[in-house]
Structure formats: structure tokens, C-alpha cells
Enzyme design. Structure first.
Site, short mmCIF file in Angstrom:
data_model
loop_
_atom_site.label_atom_id
_atom_site.label_comp_id
_atom_site.label_asym_id
_atom_site.label_seq_id
_atom_site.Cartn_x
_atom_site.Cartn_y
_atom_site.Cartn_z
N HIS A 55 0.84 -1.19 0.00
CA HIS A 55 0.00 0.00 0.00
C HIS A 55 0.88 1.25 0.00
CE1 HIS A 55 0.48 -0.77 4.47
NE2 HIS A 55 0.90 0.47 4.36
P1 TYD Z 1 -2.09 -4.09 7.84
O1 TYD Z 1 -2.38 -2.71 7.36
O2 TYD Z 1 -2.65 -5.23 7.06
O3 TYD Z 1 -0.54 -4.29 8.00
P2 TYD Z 1 0.60 -4.20 6.86
O4 TYD Z 1 0.07 -3.31 5.79
O5 TYD Z 1 1.76 -3.61 7.54
O6 TYD Z 1 0.86 -5.57 6.36
O7 TYD Z 1 -2.60 -4.17 9.35
C1 TYD Z 1 -2.96 -5.39 9.97
C2 TYD Z 1 -4.13 -5.15 10.91
O8 TYD Z 1 -3.77 -4.27 11.98
C3 TYD Z 1 -5.30 -4.52 10.21
O9 TYD Z 1 -6.49 -5.09 10.73
C4 TYD Z 1 -5.24 -3.07 10.63
C5 TYD Z 1 -4.62 -3.14 11.98
N1 TYD Z 1 -3.80 -1.97 12.36
C6 TYD Z 1 -4.18 -1.19 13.44
O10 TYD Z 1 -5.22 -1.42 14.09
N2 TYD Z 1 -3.39 -0.14 13.81
C7 TYD Z 1 -2.24 0.15 13.16
O11 TYD Z 1 -1.53 1.11 13.52
C8 TYD Z 1 -1.86 -0.66 12.01
C9 TYD Z 1 -0.60 -0.36 11.24
C10 TYD Z 1 -2.67 -1.70 11.66
#
Ligand code: TYD
Length: 140
Positions: A55
């Protein structure tokens, strides 16, 4: 490989402070971290062959520091792509707005800390690559 020059995507070098007792690295707002830290999160226990991220953020600024083990970042600013292996405590990777980023090759012990300039807001995410390309500013 061509440098990324549209957005500032780079490794930041931290200064380890050592003495006979060992080492300490300090990260301060608007010093080593070029923004005010509003959130800290960390990624760990990543399963083999997983690719995370995928992303870009519209406004959020982040600094990623690998506190244990290693992982690889794949960065794309729409003009050039670069890879960074994060495997040092004295380096952080700046992830600026609109930079598409993916992470893989997490070592089993990888502990990846991310300092962020704002709260978690899904509206700030661009998770679809063609939407990201469409939102990129026009480049020379
Ligand atoms: P995600 O965005 O999929 O992580 P990455 O892009 O780094 O692989 O996030 C995983 C889960 O955690 C998703 O349900 C959103 C949640 N999340 C939060 O609640 N707070 C945060 O600060 C972040 C980064 C993710």
C-alpha cells in the site's frame, strides 16, 4: 539502479552511543525522526514467505527500524524502485507519503518497529495499485 528523487526515500543513520556498558540509540521527534511521532507499532512473528504492506499512504510519514533480525523493503515512488534490507539497529527507513511499499524476507525473529506521524486511519491508505498510480502527482 536509479535513485528515488521524487519522494525522499532513504535510510536514516542513527548515532549509537557506546561505552564500556554497551550501546544506546535515541530517537527524538524532529531530530532523528523528521516528524512528530503520534503512533508506534511493531510487526513480529511474521510467517515464512509472507509479503506485507502492499500500500501507500496519502499523508502519513513513517520511519521503520528493524530492532531484531531482518526484513526487506521494496519501495516504489512511481518513478523508480528500490530495495532496502533492514538488518541494522542504527538505520531507519523513511517511508514518505505516496510511496508504494511492500515487505518480505522477514527472518523468523524479525521485530520491525514503525514510528508514524499520525493515528491509524484506513482512509489514508491506498491499497489498490492502479488507484495509487492514478493519484500520483504528474512527474516530469
Ligand atoms: P495491515 O495494514 O494489514 O498491515 P501491513 O500493511 O503492515 O501488512 O494491518 C494489519 C491489521 O492491523 C489490520 O487489521 C489493521 C490493523 N492496524 C491497526 O489497528 N493499527 C495500526 O496502527 C496498524 C498499522 C494496523
Amino acid at each position: 539502479m536509479a535513485p528515488l528523487n521524487l519522494f525522499r526515500v532513504d535510510l536514516v543513520k542513527f548515532t549509537p552511543r557506546g561505552d564500556e556498558r554497551g550501546w544506546l540509540i535515541a530517537l527524538e521527534n524532529l531530530q532523528e525522526v523528521p516528524f512528530e511521532i503520534r503512533r508506534v507499532y511493531y510487526i513480529y512473528g511474521t510467517q515464512p514467505h509472507v509479503r506485507r504492506g502492499k500500500h501507500a499512504h496519502r499523508h502519513l510519514r513513517q520511519l521503520a527500524v528493524c530492532l531484531r533480525g531482518s526484513c526487506r523493503f521494496h519501495m516504489d515512488d512511481g518513478k523508480a524502485k528500490r530495495e532496502f534490507l533492514l538488518d541494522r539497529l542504527d538505520r531507519g527507513l523513511l517511508i514518505e507519503p505516496m510511496v508504494w511499499h511492500e515487505m518480505d524476507e522477514f527472518s523468523p525473529d524479525c521485530l520491525l518497529m514503525v514510528l508514524a506521524s499520525g493515528p491509524y486511519e484506513e482512509i489514508d491508505y491506498i491499497r489498490d495499485r492502479s488507484s495509487w498510480q492514478a493519484e500520483l502527482p504528474v512527474q516530469e
